[in-house]
Design an enzyme around this catalytic site. Structure first.
Site, PDB file in Angstrom:
ATOM      1  N   ASP A  60      42.068  34.787  45.594  1.00  0.00           N
ATOM      2  CA  ASP A  60      42.620  35.594  44.499  1.00  0.00           C
ATOM      3  C   ASP A  60      41.451  35.784  43.539  1.00  0.00           C
ATOM      4  OD1 ASP A  60      43.673  36.340  41.983  1.00  0.00           O
ATOM      5  OD2 ASP A  60      45.611  35.431  42.463  1.00  0.00           O
ATOM      6  N   SER A 138      35.317  51.834  42.643  1.00  0.00           N
ATOM      7  CA  SER A 138      35.741  52.503  41.429  1.00  0.00           C
ATOM      8  C   SER A 138      36.843  53.444  41.876  1.00  0.00           C
ATOM      9  CB  SER A 138      34.548  53.225  40.817  1.00  0.00           C
ATOM     10  OG  SER A 138      34.918  54.031  39.737  1.00  0.00           O
ATOM     11  N   TYR A 152      44.237  52.390  33.644  1.00  0.00           N
ATOM     12  CA  TYR A 152      43.550  52.365  34.948  1.00  0.00           C
ATOM     13  C   TYR A 152      42.164  53.000  34.795  1.00  0.00           C
ATOM     14  CZ  TYR A 152      42.692  53.057  39.970  1.00  0.00           C
ATOM     15  OH  TYR A 152      42.148  53.039  41.237  1.00  0.00           O
ATOM     16  N   LYS A 156      38.355  51.418  35.598  1.00  0.00           N
ATOM     17  CA  LYS A 156      37.384  52.008  36.526  1.00  0.00           C
ATOM     18  C   LYS A 156      36.148  52.544  35.785  1.00  0.00           C
ATOM     19  CE  LYS A 156      39.683  51.044  40.299  1.00  0.00           C
ATOM     20  NZ  LYS A 156      39.191  50.007  41.243  1.00  0.00           N
TER      21      LYS A 156
END
Ligand SMILES: NC(=O)c1ccc[n+]([C@@H]2O[C@H](COP(=O)([O-])OP(=O)(O)OC[C@H]3O[C@@H](n4cnc5c(N)ncnc54)[C@H](OP(=O)(O)O)[C@@H]3O)[C@@H](O)[C@H]2O)c1
Length: 282
Positions: A60, A138, A152, A156
């Site tokens: 993880d 990305s 989000y 990125k």
């Protein structure tokens, strides 16, 4: 004879791009494959390929102890690490005002800090070898922006900036980077890997359809993750000397990247005199 076998480590190989890459690499004689996942029982698909060059590892990317154990296991089994694919990632659809703070912070933990911590864990090995390639997932969302994806995009865009800066810091150590910037690909990302916050505020009802559409559109995207896996392998293996820092994948990603940069370039040029006027006189 020189042994050209390279050791590849991939995060998030249970589904999607990570699984496609793991299957592709498992069939290559010149690859030692370290396939990592939060639950390694999801990696049974690799059993048919297991020929002693595959290591399955519980990882993880938000857990420092599991990152350290992974890098140690890789060095113990294969004596080094040549390619890291930072693939694990989540999405979140919702307007900026209505996104859940804890959920988007967790997405930053996975998409940004997981990638950062994995990278910091492998850099000492790569610096000692004076070679290594790090492929960071990305997105076209790291270059261009759309409504309902603000956080989000934040993750990125962070991946883009961190990667570009780090690439310059370690260029003379023989370590190279490639940013993968896909548009929609047929994986679990838009489905189970992306939370959706439907708009409740009347002013944002206009975005309900697009958030709903992200659910219904899942698994109908144009991009083929198996083709992406073959392209990434080819770039890393056959084009390492001139590896691109940016690689948009998919027609929509390529179109958007070009349109975004052409528009920005036009703005920067139009503002040129105004921009320069802000400096002290020489
Ligand atoms: N598909 C697209 O359209 C698209 C476009 C642009 C960029 N991307 C990027 O591509 C990357 C891969 O996503 P995908 O499209 O292949 O989606 P996916 O099929 O949903 O795969 C996501 C992977 O990330 C893993 N993951 C999530 N949280 C993790 C954690 N804390 N630690 C380790 N692994 C974790 C998942 O594991 P579990 O099974 O344990 O959840 C799964 O293996 C992501 O970075 C995504 O942002 C995708």
């Amino acid at each position: 004879m020189i042994d050209l076998t390279k050791t590849w480590v991939i995060t998030g190989t249970s589904t999607g791009f990570g699984k496609s890459l793991a299957i592709y690499l498992a069939q290559k004689d010149d690859v030692n494959l370290v396939a990592t996942a939060r639950h390694t029982d999801q990696l049974a698909y690799l059993d048919q390929y297991d020929h002693g060059q595959i290591l399955k590892q519980t990882l993880d990317v938000t857990k420092q102890d599991e990152i350290a154990a992974t890098v140690k296991a890789v060095n113990d089994k294969f004596g080094g690490l040549d390619v890291l694919i930072n693939n694990a990632g989540l999405g979140y659809f919702g307007t900026f005002e209505e996104s859940d703070r804890d959920a988007v912070r967790y997405m930053f933990d996975v998409n940004v800090w997981g990638l950062v911590d994995m990278t910091r864990a492998v850099l000492p090995t790569m610096r000692a070898q004076k070679s290594g390639i790090i492929v960071n997932f990305s997105s076209i969302a790291g270059l261009a922006s759309f409504p309902t994806l603000s956080f989000y995009h934040g993750t990125k865009h962070a991946v883009e900036g961190i990667t570009d800066s780090l690439a310059q810091e370690v260029a003379d150590q023989g370590i190279k980077f490639m940013l993968i910037e896909p548009s929609g690909f047929r994986t679990d990302w838009a489905g189970r890997s992306s939370q959706k916050a439907m708009p409740k505020i009347a002013a944002y009802q206009q975005f309900a359809d697009s958030i709903e559409g992200s659910k219904t559109g899942a698994h109908h995207e144009a991009g083929d993750p198996d083709k992406a896996a073959a392209i990434i392998y080819d770039q890393v293996t056959n084009h390492a000397a001139d590896l691109p820092l940016h690689l948009p994948l998919g027609k929509f990603a390529s179109d958007m990247a070009i349109a975004k940069y052409e528009k920005s370039l036009g703005e920067f040029k139009a503002e040129r005199d105004l921009s320069i006027s802000a400096d002290q006189p020489e």
